[in-house]
Design an enzyme around this catalytic site. Structure first.
Site, PDB file in Angstrom:
ATOM      1  N   LYS A  23      -4.947   2.560  -2.170  1.00  0.00           N
ATOM      2  CA  LYS A  23      -3.863   2.135  -3.305  1.00  0.00           C
ATOM      3  C   LYS A  23      -3.125   1.561  -2.440  1.00  0.00           C
ATOM      4  O   LYS A  23      -1.675   1.327  -2.341  1.00  0.00           O
ATOM      5  CB  LYS A  23      -2.919   3.794  -2.932  1.00  0.00           C
ATOM      6  N   GLY A  61       0.665  -1.614   0.386  1.00  0.00           N
ATOM      7  CA  GLY A  61       0.092  -0.359   0.332  1.00  0.00           C
ATOM      8  C   GLY A  61       0.932   1.524   0.124  1.00  0.00           C
ATOM      9  O   GLY A  61       2.029   1.272   0.876  1.00  0.00           O
ATOM     10  N   TYR A  62       0.587   2.687  -0.793  1.00  0.00           N
ATOM     11  CA  TYR A  62       1.544   3.430  -0.982  1.00  0.00           C
ATOM     12  C   TYR A  62       1.142   4.329  -0.299  1.00  0.00           C
ATOM     13  O   TYR A  62      -0.667   5.441   0.333  1.00  0.00           O
ATOM     14  CB  TYR A  62       1.414   3.911  -2.592  1.00  0.00           C
ATOM     15  N   LEU A  63       1.413   4.859   0.507  1.00  0.00           N
ATOM     16  CA  LEU A  63       0.992   6.093   1.776  1.00  0.00           C
ATOM     17  C   LEU A  63       1.649   7.351   0.906  1.00  0.00           C
ATOM     18  O   LEU A  63       0.585   8.536   1.138  1.00  0.00           O
ATOM     19  CB  LEU A  63       2.583   6.180   3.153  1.00  0.00           C
TER      20      LEU A  63
END
Lengths: 158, 158
Positions: free
Chosen positions: A87, A33-35
């Protein structure tokens, strides 16, 4: 050995034909997952690989990138993970030995079910250029944004 | 208590006059660096506050933001910190009691030497609106991008 341990050199391929008996090779479920996905290819990514959790900072594009990775505790991961909502992606990664190298095959799940991509990492750019892929690997899509995890995580259809 | 522990409600002020004997209040050296500054106010920030290290994910703008923070080990911090090159700032933070609240005064160092900003955190938006600042606080600059740490870290002159 690479001169800078934080630089990653790799090539990415489509997969023409999956190896036989794929489930017999080492594999693990991976959630990413993208921060953050910023300009200049900056990304901050959370990963769960089997029972291991990590946070990775990357900058740059193409086949040479700066990468910094730290292991996280499950608690650190659990606190940050909800920040990646919308995401995220999941895939199963198989590790296939190929001479002195390892080909990592990512079989995507969830909304990208059916997409399969392979990556090979190299110790320097010369080796990356010289690499002759086996016939079961297909088109070289290194640097093709359609196959970047960050675009896939945001839901783009390939 | 806030209904969502990850939401932060605060107001930011310029400082008309620093409290007397400022050095007698609790204070610490703070270094902050940004791994990522994305669209929608997304930021991933590393902080060293005295001997404590942390990573913070924030999203949103204005006086209400989503915030997720984890403590880092010094080793995790040291691995990631170089990724913030060019997006770093240092300041000394003083904590000044004010009734039941605490005013945090940030005195910037380095290239922002001379800039002083104060922040007050609130338990809900009503309290934030009702707050009457003491006369030593100046203009309310809540949400003014000129005083955001992310812009300051990128070197903008105020």
């Amino acid at each position: 050995m690479p001169t800078d341990p934080h630089r990653e050199i790799e090539r990415k391929f489509l997969v023409r034909r999956l190896p036989d008996a794929l489930e017999n090779y080492p594999h693990a479920e991976i959630s990413q997952g993208y921060l953050a996905l910023g300009p200049d290819g900056v990304q901050v990514r959370l990963s769960k690989n089997g029972s291991e959790h990590s946070l990775t900072y990357e900058r740059g594009t193409g086949n040479v990138r700066e990468e910094r990775e730290v292991e996280l505790t499950p608690e650190q991961f659990a606190t940050l993970w909800p920040g990646t909502a919308g995401k995220q992606l999941t895939k199963r990664r198989y590790k296939i030995p190929l001479g002195s190298r390892v080909v990592e095959i990512d079989v995507y799940r969830g909304r990208h079910e059916g997409l399969v991509v392979a990556e090979v990492e190299f110790e320097d750019e010369q080796s990356a250029r010289d690499f002759v892929p086996p016939d079961w690997l297909g088109e070289d899509v290194t640097g093709d944004p359609r196959y970047s995890n960050q675009l896939l995580a945001q839901g783009a259809a390939v």
